[in-house]
Design a protein around this motif. Structure first.
Motif, PDB file in Angstrom:
ATOM      1  N   UNK A 121      50.181  39.368   5.321  1.00 61.18           N
ATOM      2  CA  UNK A 121      51.170  38.706   6.158  1.00 61.18           C
ATOM      3  C   UNK A 121      51.249  39.380   7.513  1.00 61.18           C
ATOM      4  N   UNK A 122      51.907  38.702   8.435  1.00 58.14           N
ATOM      5  CA  UNK A 122      52.201  39.320   9.727  1.00 58.14           C
ATOM      6  C   UNK A 122      53.626  38.935  10.124  1.00 58.14           C
ATOM      7  N   UNK A 144      55.102  36.347  23.659  1.00 56.80           N
ATOM      8  CA  UNK A 144      54.864  36.491  22.234  1.00 56.80           C
ATOM      9  C   UNK A 144      55.771  35.522  21.476  1.00 56.80           C
ATOM     10  N   UNK A 145      55.601  35.442  20.181  1.00 57.45           N
ATOM     11  CA  UNK A 145      56.533  34.744  19.304  1.00 57.45           C
ATOM     12  C   UNK A 145      57.183  35.774  18.388  1.00 57.45           C
ATOM     13  N   UNK A 146      58.431  35.556  18.029  1.00 59.49           N
ATOM     14  CA  UNK A 146      58.918  36.145  16.787  1.00 59.49           C
ATOM     15  C   UNK A 146      58.506  35.185  15.676  1.00 59.49           C
ATOM     16  N   UNK A 147      57.858  35.698  14.651  1.00 57.66           N
ATOM     17  CA  UNK A 147      57.326  34.811  13.613  1.00 57.66           C
ATOM     18  C   UNK A 147      57.047  35.591  12.336  1.00 57.66           C
ATOM     19  N   UNK A 148      56.880  34.836  11.270  1.00 57.46           N
ATOM     20  CA  UNK A 148      56.435  35.381   9.987  1.00 57.46           C
ATOM     21  C   UNK A 148      55.281  34.524   9.504  1.00 57.46           C
ATOM     22  N   UNK A 149      54.165  35.132   9.170  1.00 56.26           N
ATOM     23  CA  UNK A 149      53.084  34.334   8.604  1.00 56.26           C
ATOM     24  C   UNK A 149      52.535  35.011   7.365  1.00 56.26           C
ATOM     25  N   UNK A 150      52.014  34.214   6.475  1.00 51.49           N
ATOM     26  CA  UNK A 150      51.434  34.740   5.239  1.00 51.49           C
ATOM     27  C   UNK A 150      50.214  33.917   4.870  1.00 51.49           C
ATOM     28  N   UNK A 151      49.242  34.585   4.309  1.00 48.14           N
ATOM     29  CA  UNK A 151      48.025  33.923   3.859  1.00 48.14           C
ATOM     30  C   UNK A 151      47.722  34.409   2.444  1.00 48.14           C
TER      31      UNK A 151
END
Lengths: 263, 263
Positions: free
Chosen positions: B178-179, B114-121
């Motif tokens: 977001x995720x 997996x990644x540690x990440x932050x995403x937003x749309x």
């Protein structure tokens, strides 16, 4: 034989800052392959807005294939997967974007500020990979793109349930373009003539690169030493990333080199 | 008053890995604002493929406005600008995506990696900012989002030609999601029971963060000392980025915490 440039077509021709545009296959592929998250865009029949999903991907050529494809693995995939399955024709039209920032370029005036960066965009048709052999090949390609040799250093092969639950998109690349900016700051003549501005505004590049920090063992890890494939990757990636950003910060400014061509 | 969550609508509801989804306004805005390049997607009437452009942007609220907007400044902007001008109605439907990678999460088996990440749309309607006052305000907002206080420390205000040539898109945000994944590795029970696998596969997190390297003065720089606004930014950004990635590497695994809710 491999073509060295993607052909210019209506949908991939860069119309502005042409001196930064590239259609070079190697530049475009290496930008995509070096970017840990790709942004994948497609139209949604249920929404006025396009959808963008962050996905992990890698360009590769499956043995026997005539051309390169982009393989994508995504965490949020139900919608994209559904659309790609439904499509009976060539696949779902998508756009894959990758950008790496290599530096902030600070100039005399806000309007000349810039980034050193590499970006690439692929346009193509996405389909679900439907044979286990190609799926397995793509899973290994993508896993090893994150950490080289990780596949062979983990519990493989995936079991039946894992194969079942994994879906890989294969994008047939119909066109691609990239943009690259590297180099020292570049200001306009009107500001370079102003002694007061030159004497008061610092100009230069802040090199930016991804750093991988010291590996942090997880709570159930029993392997006391960080294995070679991880240690080597961390070391080499850090050296490579830093080197690129620092070299980019010292190259001649592209605006200066090529401005005349565009005018 | 500010709503704390974006409402769930058809076009922004996250359907998979729901335990990682967020609609929290602050998380989404801070992810967008911390991302140096946003990927902006829109449909093109001339192409079967959506267009994605890398742009610099920032969420802000112009004095007097009732809600937040996303302001975008782009290097490759002729197409997007043309479409946004043409639109007579509410604006051009676009999607703005931002993702930050905070770590690679290495588990026992490739499928659990997996990644540690932050995403937003963000989804919204884009229009060209058409008053000089708001344009100037947005230019300062965006410049200072790259390096705080840079605006006041450069040659300002922009002259007439610079104002004329700069175009800013203002996106009215209609929805967002977001995720976020942070935490230690998490494997499935079937692998955690296997002594041979636990004894041979290293598991842990490789924390990843942007590093800003030593500022590199450009060829016509005359200011001998790196100014405070730059030095302070470099130092603080490096500390903040490293801290986030390291802390994320040690939090409990979200899959573990929330898996039950989803089942």
């Amino acid at each position: 034989m491999e073509s060295e440039e993607y052909p210019k077509q209506d949908f991939n021709t860069v119309n502005r800052y042409k001196h930064q545009a590239t259609y070079d296959v190697e530049t475009i592929h290496s930008t995509v392959n070096a970017t840990p998250v790709l942004h994948v865009s497609f139209a949604s029949p249920e929404s006025p807005f396009p959808v963008v999903l962050p996905m992990i991907g890698q360009i590769g050529r499956y043995p026997g294939d005539e051309s390169w494809s982009c393989y994508l693995h995504g965490y949020v995939s139900s919608r994209i997967m559904k659309l790609a399955f439904d499509s009976e024709s060539e696949g779902m039209p998508i756009c894959v974007a990758a950008t790496k920032v290599d530096g902030y370029v600070l100039t005399l005036t806000p309007n000349s500020h810039n980034y050193n960066y590499r970006s690439a965009v692929l346009h193509g048709y996405a389909k679900i990979v439907d044979t286990d052999a190609e799926k397995l090949w793509a899973m290994e390609l993508i896993t090893n793109s994150v950490v080289p040799d990780r596949w062979a250093n983990s519990r493989i092969p995936p079991d039946g349930a894992e194969m079942q639950s994994t879906r890989i998109l294969k994008v047939k690349i119909m066109g691609a373009s990239g943009k690259v900016r590297e180099g020292v700051p570049n200001d306009e003549r009107k500001d370079l003539k102003r002694e007061d501005v030159l004497d008061s505004v610092w100009t230069g590049v802040l090199p930016i690169h991804e750093s991988i920090d010291v590996p942090q063992p997880g709570p159930y890890n029993r392997v006391k030493t960080v294995p070679d494939h991880v240690a080597k990757f961390v070391k080499e990636a850090n050296v490579k990333n830093k080197k690129y950003a620092m070299e980019a910060a010292h190259k001649p400014a592209p605006e200066k080199r090529k401005k005349k061509q565009e005018d």
